[in-house]
Design an enzyme around this catalytic site. Structure first.
Site, PDB file in Angstrom:
ATOM      1  N   HIS B  82       0.562  -1.117  -0.201  1.00 25.90           N
ATOM      2  CA  HIS B  82      -0.465  -0.508  -0.035  1.00 25.90           C
ATOM      3  C   HIS B  82       0.984   0.761  -0.187  1.00 25.90           C
ATOM      4  CE1 HIS B  82      -2.969   2.661   1.095  1.00 25.90           C
ATOM      5  NE2 HIS B  82      -2.710   3.211   2.236  1.00 25.90           N
ATOM      6  N   ASP B 111       7.026  22.798 -25.608  1.00 23.32           N
ATOM      7  CA  ASP B 111       7.175  21.320 -24.993  1.00 23.32           C
ATOM      8  C   ASP B 111       7.803  21.355 -23.503  1.00 23.32           C
ATOM      9  OD1 ASP B 111       7.155  18.870 -24.906  1.00 23.32           O
ATOM     10  OD2 ASP B 111       5.793  18.489 -26.704  1.00 23.32           O
ATOM     11  N   TRP B 147       7.196  -0.036   4.032  1.00 24.23           N
ATOM     12  CA  TRP B 147       7.657   0.543   3.005  1.00 24.23           C
ATOM     13  C   TRP B 147       9.007   1.084   2.802  1.00 24.23           C
ATOM     14  CZ3 TRP B 147       9.268   5.726   1.259  1.00 24.23           C
ATOM     15  CH2 TRP B 147       8.779   6.477   2.206  1.00 24.23           C
ATOM     16  N   SER B 174      12.979   6.940 -13.373  1.00 23.28           N
ATOM     17  CA  SER B 174      11.905   7.565 -14.118  1.00 23.28           C
ATOM     18  C   SER B 174      11.364   8.900 -13.089  1.00 23.28           C
ATOM     19  CB  SER B 174      10.414   6.834 -13.678  1.00 23.28           C
ATOM     20  OG  SER B 174       9.534   7.302 -13.944  1.00 23.28           O
ATOM     21  N   SER B 175      11.711   8.584 -11.874  1.00 24.00           N
ATOM     22  CA  SER B 175      11.408  10.781 -11.283  1.00 24.00           C
ATOM     23  C   SER B 175      12.583  11.224 -11.860  1.00 24.00           C
ATOM     24  CB  SER B 175      11.701  10.011  -9.357  1.00 24.00           C
ATOM     25  OG  SER B 175      10.315   9.026  -8.747  1.00 24.00           O
ATOM     26  N   HIS B 258      12.606  12.093   4.224  1.00 20.44           N
ATOM     27  CA  HIS B 258      11.926  13.758   4.779  1.00 20.44           C
ATOM     28  C   HIS B 258      12.031  13.843   3.105  1.00 20.44           C
ATOM     29  CE1 HIS B 258       9.332  15.414   7.169  1.00 20.44           C
ATOM     30  NE2 HIS B 258      10.339  17.003   6.937  1.00 20.44           N
ATOM     31  N   GLU B 260      11.477  13.162   1.123  1.00 20.75           N
ATOM     32  CA  GLU B 260      10.628  12.856   0.048  1.00 20.75           C
ATOM     33  C   GLU B 260       8.826  13.172   0.332  1.00 20.75           C
ATOM     34  OE1 GLU B 260      10.206  10.525  -2.623  1.00 20.75           O
ATOM     35  OE2 GLU B 260       8.267   9.926  -2.865  1.00 20.75           O
ATOM     36  N   TYR B 262       8.468  16.382   1.111  1.00 18.96           N
ATOM     37  CA  TYR B 262       7.618  17.716   0.493  1.00 18.96           C
ATOM     38  C   TYR B 262       7.792  17.066  -1.035  1.00 18.96           C
ATOM     39  CZ  TYR B 262       8.383  18.865   5.338  1.00 18.96           C
ATOM     40  OH  TYR B 262       7.335  19.471   6.775  1.00 18.96           O
ATOM     41  N   SER B 273      -2.216  27.184  -3.899  1.00 20.84           N
ATOM     42  CA  SER B 273      -1.982  28.729  -4.843  1.00 20.84           C
ATOM     43  C   SER B 273      -2.324  28.827  -5.815  1.00 20.84           C
ATOM     44  CB  SER B 273      -0.283  29.390  -4.473  1.00 20.84           C
ATOM     45  OG  SER B 273      -0.110  28.381  -3.151  1.00 20.84           O
ATOM     46  N   HIS B 307      14.478  13.005  13.130  1.00 22.12           N
ATOM     47  CA  HIS B 307      12.962  12.631  13.470  1.00 22.12           C
ATOM     48  C   HIS B 307      12.037  12.085  12.940  1.00 22.12           C
ATOM     49  CE1 HIS B 307      10.895  15.828  10.757  1.00 22.12           C
ATOM     50  NE2 HIS B 307      10.306  14.621  10.170  1.00 22.12           N
ATOM     51  N   HIS B 308      12.038  11.196  12.061  1.00 17.14           N
ATOM     52  CA  HIS B 308      11.538   9.814  11.835  1.00 17.14           C
ATOM     53  C   HIS B 308      12.222   8.419  13.277  1.00 17.14           C
ATOM     54  CE1 HIS B 308      10.036  10.975   8.778  1.00 17.14           C
ATOM     55  NE2 HIS B 308      10.749  11.797   8.693  1.00 17.14           N
ATOM     56  N   THR B 333       5.616  27.301   6.662  1.00 15.78           N
ATOM     57  CA  THR B 333       4.545  26.525   6.380  1.00 15.78           C
ATOM     58  C   THR B 333       3.297  27.900   6.973  1.00 15.78           C
ATOM     59  OG1 THR B 333       5.625  24.345   6.983  1.00 15.78           O
ATOM     60  CG2 THR B 333       3.093  24.755   6.659  1.00 15.78           C
ATOM     61  N   LYS B 336       2.903  29.924   4.549  1.00 15.09           N
ATOM     62  CA  LYS B 336       1.982  29.536   3.266  1.00 15.09           C
ATOM     63  C   LYS B 336       0.822  29.964   3.736  1.00 15.09           C
ATOM     64  CE  LYS B 336       4.477  27.842   0.764  1.00 15.09           C
ATOM     65  NZ  LYS B 336       4.359  27.867  -0.592  1.00 15.09           N
ATOM     66  N   ARG B 455       1.459   0.299  15.270  1.00 14.27           N
ATOM     67  CA  ARG B 455       1.178   0.729  13.798  1.00 14.27           C
ATOM     68  C   ARG B 455       1.386  -0.773  13.338  1.00 14.27           C
ATOM     69  NH1 ARG B 455       5.014   4.796  10.864  1.00 14.27           N
ATOM     70  NH2 ARG B 455       4.617   3.756   9.043  1.00 14.27           N
TER      71      ARG B 455
END
Lengths: 49, 539
Positions: B82, B111, B147, B174-175, B258, B260, B262, B273, B307-308, B333, B336, B455
């Site tokens: 998932h 293009d 994951w 790809s990315s 991390h 990732e 963002y 925006s 922090h993870h 943040t 924003k 979890r």
């Protein structure tokens, strides 16, 4: 038609633009490869020292 | 009268079919940014429902205590797949699809700069996901170590392990190719007059996202390469028995992981925006502050990774540094959120589906941000680590921050893409069902986490039964209501009311709204005028 509606002067000639595109692509690709191999090299160094 | 880009674009629209390849070649050999964007979005939609089906099975299993539907191994595979499918298959390709569609027409380029590379970066993805999803069929079943692929657990899986590593590599390539293309396009193909600080926020956020991708995807690739060599070639990067350090993997993974987060959220900031000013009939409040805030968030995302992993045994000085650095993210943040709110202040607001989803983003992402601040506090995190509180937090951030923003973007730009308006009533049903049942699904998970439910478990103590049942009911309705989305799009494409003129929304600004609807197959072959750019850049 107001003059502000006229198209701006044409962009840079195609050859110039292609050159800039190629240069930017190479620089960014170099950064990617440097990160990838640099990272593994750093880990190898750490693992062996 | 001299031909203007506008009339030229109209002429293109009328003779569109003359320039378009037909049949399967149009898609397999696609180099047109709009075709590739469409393929990305369709692919992402398929992956969204695939990952969603895994989520439905997870929630069905957790509906009651005890094991009813799947065994513990399959449950672990479901949570792992998932996460992988939603992150790499649904959210990231959806953003690349939107980038492909919108960046060239928003900056006045004909293009993307590297169209063949664009084709390659898309076509890698289906192979990556066929490989990943076919791991369900091999002995030992699909990857089940989460994951995050932490060793040593993830090294214990069988045939699926190299499939996972190879699939991750392909997604990464790809990315990276997509990011290179975006950077090169924005740097080189902006129309004359489209200066950096006149670019739409969606383009800005994608430019910054691309730099994040270029910086961190190679790190992920390096990390999984080292996992591969640990598994097959006898190295001990992360193997404690051989002198390696499993915690080092966590540091490397989250140095990727991390930013990732963002990568998945910044383009959402860009979409919102665009939408909030359009439906407030006001220019965006604090355009430049928004750009600098985005760049600040991107910079800070590189220095908060630990922090993870507060509970792995870091030195106190490191705990303090990562705690305060994480809290610092609240500043840009907050800028924003303030600016979006200030944009709406005294605006002439209307609440069409894009605006509704953008507002849901604003409220729900802020809730996710607040629970993130709670998790950033080291002593509190020692309690919350690996509980459902974390699951609730990142779903508030990612489902509302990414999925809702993607849906908002599609509802905003769909009339421009297909030249037809969708069924507004159905889209509002889609919104209300999503917004209500998103909260029914995820808000109780805060309570479960605070009460101590871990979890990634298929079974749980009876004390957690009630809120799990509520959460599962929310999940089923939320999941089913998403089926409305492809139906609304399909109905719009087939029989939606035609959009008259260039603007589908009267408050919409930007070069894309200077083009006819549907946007011609080849757009901005003549650069836009200064007046067009100035109209779009009324910040």
């Amino acid at each position: 038609m107001a003059s502000s509606e006229q198209p701006l002067p044409a962009r840079q000639d195609d050859a110039g633009r292609r050159k800039r595109v190629r240069r930017t692509t190479l620089v960014v690709t170099f950064v990617v490869l440097a990160f990838y191999f640099g990272f593994i090299a750093m880990m190898l160094y750490r693992a062996t020292h | 009268m001299a031909e203007t880009p506008h009339t030229e674009a109209h002429a293109h629209a009328e003779h569109d079919h003359d320039h378009k390849p037909h049949g399967w070649r149009r898609w397999v050999f696609a180099t047109n940014h709009k075709d590739i964007g469409t393929m990305y979005l369709v692919f992402s939609c398929i992956m969204f429902f695939t990952g969603g089906a895994f989520a439905m099975m997870i929630r069905a299993e957790l509906f009651k205590p005890g094991l009813q539907i799947v065994d513990a191994g399959v449950f672990n595979s479901l949570t792992t797949m998932h996460g992988l499918v939603m992150i790499f298959g649904a959210i990231m390709p959806a953003w690349v699809g939107l980038a492909n569609w919108m960046i060239p027409i928003q900056i006045g380029a004909p293009d993307m700069a590297l169209p063949r590379l664009n084709n390659l970066s898309f076509w890698i993805l289906p192979f990556a996901f066929v490989l990943l999803l076919s791991s369900w069929l091999v002995p030992g079943s699909a990857p089940a170590g989460g994951w995050t692929m932490y060793p040593p657990l993830t090294l214990q899986f069988g045939a699926s392990f190299p499939m996972l590593i190879f699939a991750i590599h392909m997604m990464g390539i790809s990315s990276i190719l997509g990011a290179i293309n975006v950077i090169v396009t924005i740097m080189n193909l902006r129309a004359p007059g489209m200066t950096l600080l006149r670019m739409p926020l969606f383009v800005w956020t994608w430019l910054i996202t691309s730099f994040l991708l270029v910086a961190v995807m190679p790190v992920l690739a390096g990390a999984v390469t080292m996992l591969l060599t640990d598994h097959f070639f006898g190295t001990s990067f992360f193997n404690a028995a051989g002198g390696g350090d499993p915690v080092m993997f966590q540091h490397i993974f989250w140095f990727f992981g991390h930013p990732e987060v963002y990568i998945m959220i910044l383009p959402g900031f860009g979409v919102v925006s665009e939408i909030i000013p359009a439906f407030s009939r006001k220019p965006l409040f604090g355009y430049e502050a928004m750009v600098y805030a985005t760049a600040s968030i991107a910079f800070l995302s590189f220095i908060v990774w630990a922090h993870h992993m507060f509970t792995v045994g870091l030195p106190t000085s490191a705990l303090l540094f990562f705690m305060f650095a994480t809290m610092l993210i609240a500043v840009p943040t907050g800028v924003k959120v303030f600016n979006w709110t200030a944009t709406m202040w005294r605006g002439s607001l209307t609440f069409e589906p894009p605006m509704l989803f953008a507002l849901a983003f604003l409220f729900l992402f802020t809730i996710g941000g607040f629970s993130g601040l709670m998790l950033a506090m080291v002593p509190a995190d020692f309690q919350y680590q690996d509980t459902y509180f974390v699951v609730a937090h990142f779903h508030y951030v990612l489902v509302s921050g990414s999925a809702f923003a993607i849906i908002a973007g599609v509802y905003y730009w769909l009339p421009k893409w297909v030249g037809r308006m969708y069924d507004m009533t159905l889209a509002k049903w889609h919104f209300w069902l999503s917004a209500i049942f998103f909260n029914v699904l995820f808000f109780p998970q805060h309570f479960l986490g605070l009460a101590g439910m871990p979890r990634r478990i298929p079974d749980y103590a009876v004390q957690f039964a009630d809120w799990n049942m509520v959460s599962s009911i929310g999940g089923f309705v939320f999941g089913l209501s998403q089926l409305l989305f492809p139906y609304i799009i399909w109905k719009c494409v087939r029989s939606g009311q035609r959009v008259e003129g260039t603007r589908a929304w009267d408050g919409a600004r930007g070069l894309e709204w200077e083009l006819p609807s549907p946007a011609p197959y080849h757009s901005w072959t003549i650069p836009p005028t200064e007046a067009m750019i100035a109209r779009g850049a009324e910040h």
